[in-house]
Write an enzyme that holds these catalytic residues in place. Structure first.
Site, mmCIF file in Angstrom:
data_model
loop_
_atom_site.group_PDB
_atom_site.id
_atom_site.type_symbol
_atom_site.label_atom_id
_atom_site.label_comp_id
_atom_site.label_asym_id
_atom_site.label_seq_id
_atom_site.Cartn_x
_atom_site.Cartn_y
_atom_site.Cartn_z
ATOM 1 N N ASP C 217 -78.718 -64.072 -54.369
ATOM 2 C CA ASP C 217 -78.705 -63.453 -53.206
ATOM 3 C C ASP C 217 -77.751 -63.548 -54.144
ATOM 4 O O ASP C 217 -76.229 -64.465 -53.312
ATOM 5 C CB ASP C 217 -79.045 -64.615 -51.772
ATOM 6 C CG ASP C 217 -78.704 -63.845 -50.746
ATOM 7 O OD1 ASP C 217 -77.932 -62.688 -51.084
ATOM 8 O OD2 ASP C 217 -78.549 -64.200 -49.912
ATOM 9 N N GLN C 220 -72.442 -62.001 -50.947
ATOM 10 C CA GLN C 220 -70.793 -61.885 -50.679
ATOM 11 C C GLN C 220 -70.195 -61.913 -52.128
ATOM 12 O O GLN C 220 -68.772 -62.443 -51.722
ATOM 13 C CB GLN C 220 -71.098 -64.045 -50.090
ATOM 14 C CG GLN C 220 -71.926 -63.411 -48.850
ATOM 15 C CD GLN C 220 -70.490 -63.359 -47.292
ATOM 16 O OE1 GLN C 220 -69.555 -62.775 -47.859
ATOM 17 N NE2 GLN C 220 -71.449 -62.355 -46.480
ATOM 18 N N LYS C 243 -71.264 -55.110 -46.709
ATOM 19 C CA LYS C 243 -70.238 -55.924 -46.570
ATOM 20 C C LYS C 243 -68.636 -54.801 -47.836
ATOM 21 O O LYS C 243 -68.660 -56.285 -48.192
ATOM 22 C CB LYS C 243 -70.547 -56.827 -47.209
ATOM 23 C CG LYS C 243 -71.829 -57.367 -46.204
ATOM 24 C CD LYS C 243 -72.431 -58.815 -45.940
ATOM 25 C CE LYS C 243 -73.219 -59.441 -45.158
ATOM 26 N NZ LYS C 243 -73.120 -60.255 -44.181
#
Ligand SMILES: Cc1ncc(COP(=O)(O)O)c(C=O)c1O
Ligand SMILES: Cc1ncc(COP(=O)(O)O)c(C=O)c1O
Lengths: 426, 153, 426, 153
Positions: C217, C220, C243
């Site tokens: 994942d 970020q 993001k």
């Protein structure tokens, strides 16, 4: 009294319609059944959202988050109102295809969880061998393949209502198709290939009578006519934003509250939960239960702007306008020797998608000639391949109109068809 | 650029009078290819004789471009030795991906040069390539040629 | 040599940063880990697409369709290149949550189909009792709940790698957690709550060693540092557009070609098929197999513009800039008595999401005071509720920075924290 | 509008010195409510005595607004007859949804009037309502009152 559409004025709102294609021909866009064009009001609503209040919704204690949440939930209320539903009963997805999969997965997930000992699953969603799912022979792949998948995963059987030569559903043997074994009846409201408008409330009544869930694919109806989800008699209704002047990347699913409440989740993750522990989680109430992850906020705002635009025109007026265009297109096409319309031959219970084939010409070649005349149409099986097979054609050429078209657009298209015939000598 | 540059005489001729459109008596390999967006289909069969020459036959339905391309292909590579046929296919694939920037070599491509206009219509490139992809795949299945598997995608 | 970011110049590209909030305070946006703001270059790329070439992609023989297809596939190539991948190996989804669900469903769908007699399913995706799935105790719900669901549907077991007091993975018992029973190892690259950067390539190597599929994942990480998907050693990598300066409504999934090729489809319908009959269908090759329905075209174009923007800055420079801000934030927060940082205490292997709690104050109240100072932060469990439980806090307040922040933004935030402490008398 | 209007003295006082925060000896109904975005939790227990008076107790953790709201609620409705308690709850819910447009009635709401500022902060309304939702749900489970099920959502 509905006020007729002022097409010239409407066209000024659509920047793309000012452009030319292929050697400076004005663009004649007759492919709105695939995707509609967007007025600047919709385009600007999206950019304004990013410019002024973009933030994560339903989270954060800051002002931007409040404004973004208002924008998102306000859009939900507006879009729900457009189809006479309540905001709480409207789920946002990425497109109608996801909406329909969300529903189909309720059954395969329900069956799998029940099999592994979860006895909280509503029995309506526990499907297996001996159960049947009913669709029609004129479904878009989006309302066919997901059900094939449910059958492959659960052992249920797929059945379908056939289509007659005029492109209408053959409802004669309905009670042998929809019977006590039936758990799902999922049908298209208006066929994107044939243009047929189906008697969905009748079909939904049959579904109810046997205790099956009734689902309507309203992709081609909600953009083009007034639709009241309550009147359809369906449990669930799916459609897309991009075919109703809205942005790409957003779809809708309306559901009866009691049905949504009973449905197991589809995509899982953040925002759709109530509590999360490492080994188990509980889920939020609808619509959140079905909206995992960061949602399509700007896109929802865009669809809300599209709803404002359509509301200002009046959906009655939109329907009336398209009815005229459909009648005109059917008439003009009938006048061209060698052209065969695939779908209802007259404009009764018929939407504005008009498919046809031309003797001796492949639809792809017809489309190419139209393109050369500046006319954008769709060729192929229109994601309804079994429907093409039913009519024994490999593909069709399809004209489809919307609020920014008038009869002159159809004239240009018909000229293009004649030119193709001449060029190929057929 | 206009539609006449796409539909050259040669293409129309092959479309109306297809060559080599028949099943092959003793096929060693066969490939069915379909264009999922428009439904065009073609099945190509291949065999190699004792002298190392290629024989092809095909069936199919679809637009003028895909069908003419099949006909051109069948006529050209029929009886060629395998490496020459591979070279023709290479040249054709290259032409299709050229966006119109390559000047086709008639020596190599024969009637295939007529497809030069197709390269400017991205949606039609797949049509023109369909039979050639089937040829390649059929050859691979038959174990005839070709090291360049997958390149025609 | 990386060129330092010119924050003042960058800020001029972001229209929203010119606005004020709450009684005319300048907006200090420290919530980029939730969603980033968008430069006008991204906003305009999307509107330009709608204004000039919007059409259905991969369909239609007309010029608009060609241009739209070019825009969409061009965006795919650019975004794939950004992470050093090939376009064919990049799938577009609606968000990272869908990307992760797409992968999780490969297992539950694979298991269900195999159970119903489909012997073409790759055994790697046939999961059941006795098999295990490994995640960590610092996963976002998006990489936890879908795996809980797979377990509930197949009887597989969920295991997890714990987190130590400093917010690092506890890798001591790794070989008892990842073992021969393990079919999936799915871990977050950088925690959105703790800021921890995990040694993913090491974990992926463990996955490979036992024949498990490895998933990262990267929500970020990809927006904040140079990432080469090949170097991660993962089979599949998921992240979001919103993001990384991109629009809402789009996510990405990169996969190793051989793995994507073996994966059963998730959402089914139009555009992901090869052939369709009423009773069965066959599927297209990746990436199309995983992109059913009308895709997020304008959104892909937006993310491509975001990639151009980030590339022009240089991801090395972005990383260096954030590293400075992270160090500064940690230092300033440490100076406030009563503030406790949840997550790694120093800036080593650490991203810019900095969570903290304040003695005697609830995070929600801290957030509210920051909002009053014009500072937008996120409060709550940040969709990582089990991580909060691990640290015995109900929630945290989180500062998170991006390219448009500088140290003065952190100063304003720290002032707000002090003001809250004073007001509540703690 | 600023943060002081949100955090009135009364709220801070209830937050620091909560009233009624204890389990109820002989609870007839209990409800656990959680705010899924921030993790605030509250459990409310209710009972009714022979004279038809309501008794409440609660446990919980969360922000000042949710905890002060629970304390105000517990203090106010403790010992009230059921219909009066329902009326207070109604008035509180209405105030929260008023966006600041309603002038709260201190006669009815007592310390609850201090929450008038909360209505202007949409993200905090859920915090303030959490214990009242739990009260309603606990009453429903205990069969005490209330016809207006679901209205506090
Ligand atoms: C680490 C992590 N994983 C997954 C997600 C989910 O991303 P999205 O909400 O875009 O689906 C997020 C963002 O909220 C995240 O930070
Ligand atoms: C009748 C019908 N159903 C479903 C769909 C799928 O919609 P989308 O591609 O937006 O998911 C379409 C549009 O292509 C359609 O016309």
């Amino acid at each position: 009294m509905t006020k007729p559409l002022d097409v010239a004025r409407i066209r000024r709102d659509f920047p793309i319609l000012q452009r030319t294609v292929r050697d400076d021909r004005p663009l004649v866009y007759l492919d709105s059944a695939a995707t509609s064009q967007k007025p600047f009001q919709v385009i600007d609503a999206e950019s304004d959202y990013y410019r002024s209040c973009n933030a994560a919704v339903h989270r954060g204690a800051h002002q931007l988050a409040e404004e973004a949440t208002d924008a998102y939930e306000g859009a939900r209320a507006k879009i729900a109102g457009f189809v006479h539903g309540r905001p709480e009963d409207l789920v946002f997805t990425k497109n109608a295809t996801e909406s329909l999969n969300l529903v189909a997965y309720a059954f395969s997930n329900g069956a799998a969880k029940a099999q592994h000992g979860d006895d909280a699953i509503d029995p309506r969603f526990v499907i297996g061998p001996g159960d049947s799912i009913v669709v029609t022979q004129m479904e878009h792949h989006a309302n066919l393949v997901p059900w094939q998948e449910v059958c492959a995963k659960t052992g249920a059987t797929l059945r379908w209502i056939g289509v007659d030569d005029d492109g209408r559903l053959d409802l004669r043997d309905l009670s042998t198709i929809i019977d006590e074994s039936t758990k799902v009846v999922s049908v298209v409201h208006q066929s994107n290939l044939l243009g047929t408008i189906n008697p969905v409330s009748e079909l939904m009544a049959h579904a109810r009578a046997v205790g099956a869930l009734g689902i309507v694919d309203a992709c081609q109806s909600i953009p083009h006519m007034p639709v009241d989800v309550n009147e359809l008699g369906a449990d669930l209704v799916a459609w897309s934003g991009h075919k109703m002047l809205g942005p790409t990347g957003i779809g809708m699913l309306w559901g009866r509250p009691e049905v949504l409440e009973a449905m197991p989740p589809f995509i899982t993750g953040g925002s759709m939960i109530e509590t999360v522990f490492m080994d188990h989680s509980t889920y939020a109430a609808p619509p959140k239960r079905f909206e995992a992850g960061t949602p399509m906020v700007a896109q929802a705002v865009g669809v809300a702007a599209a709803v404002d635009y359509l509301d200002a025109l009046g959906m009655d007026a939109v329907e009336a306008h398209e009815h005229v265009l459909t009648g005109y297109a059917l008439e003009q096409l009938r006048n061209v020797p060698g052209v065969r319309i695939i779908g209802p031959q007259d404009d009764h219970a018929r939407g504005s998608a008009v498919s046809f084939v031309v003797d001796g010409l492949h639809p792809h070649d017809v489309g190419q000639f139209l393109d050369d005349h500046g006319v954008a149409v769709r060729v192929g099986h229109h994601c309804a391949w079994p429907t093409c097979r039913r009519f024994d054609v490999p593909a069709t050429t399809r004209l489809s109109t919307y609020i920014y078209n008038d009869t002159s657009d159809i004239d240009v298209a018909v000229d293009g068809i004649r030119a193709a015939q001449k060029f190929f000598g057929v | 650029m206009n539609v006449e540059s796409l539909y050259q005489e040669i293409i129309l001729d092959h479309y109306k009078n297809p060559r080599g459109k028949h099943p092959l008596a003793e096929a060693e390999g066969e490939s069915y290819q379909v264009n999922p967006t428009c439904g065009d289909e073609v099945t190509v069969q291949v065999a190699r004789d004792r002298d190392g020459h290629l024989h092809v036959g095909y069936e199919g339905q679809g637009c003028s471009i895909s069908q003419a391309s099949a006909s051109v292909m069948a006529e050209m590579v029929e009886g060629m030795d395998v490496s020459t046929a591979d070279a023709v296919r290479h040249a054709f694939v290259e032409l299709m991906h050229s966006k119109g920037a390559v000047e086709p070599d008639e020596e190599v491509l024969g009637d295939g040069v007529a497809f030069v206009g197709v390269a400017k219509y991205p949606a039609r490139i797949k049509c023109a390539l369909l039979p050639w992809m089937a040829l390649q795949d059929a050859q691979v299945k038959a174990g005839i040629g070709t090291e360049d598997q997958g390149e025609a995608r």
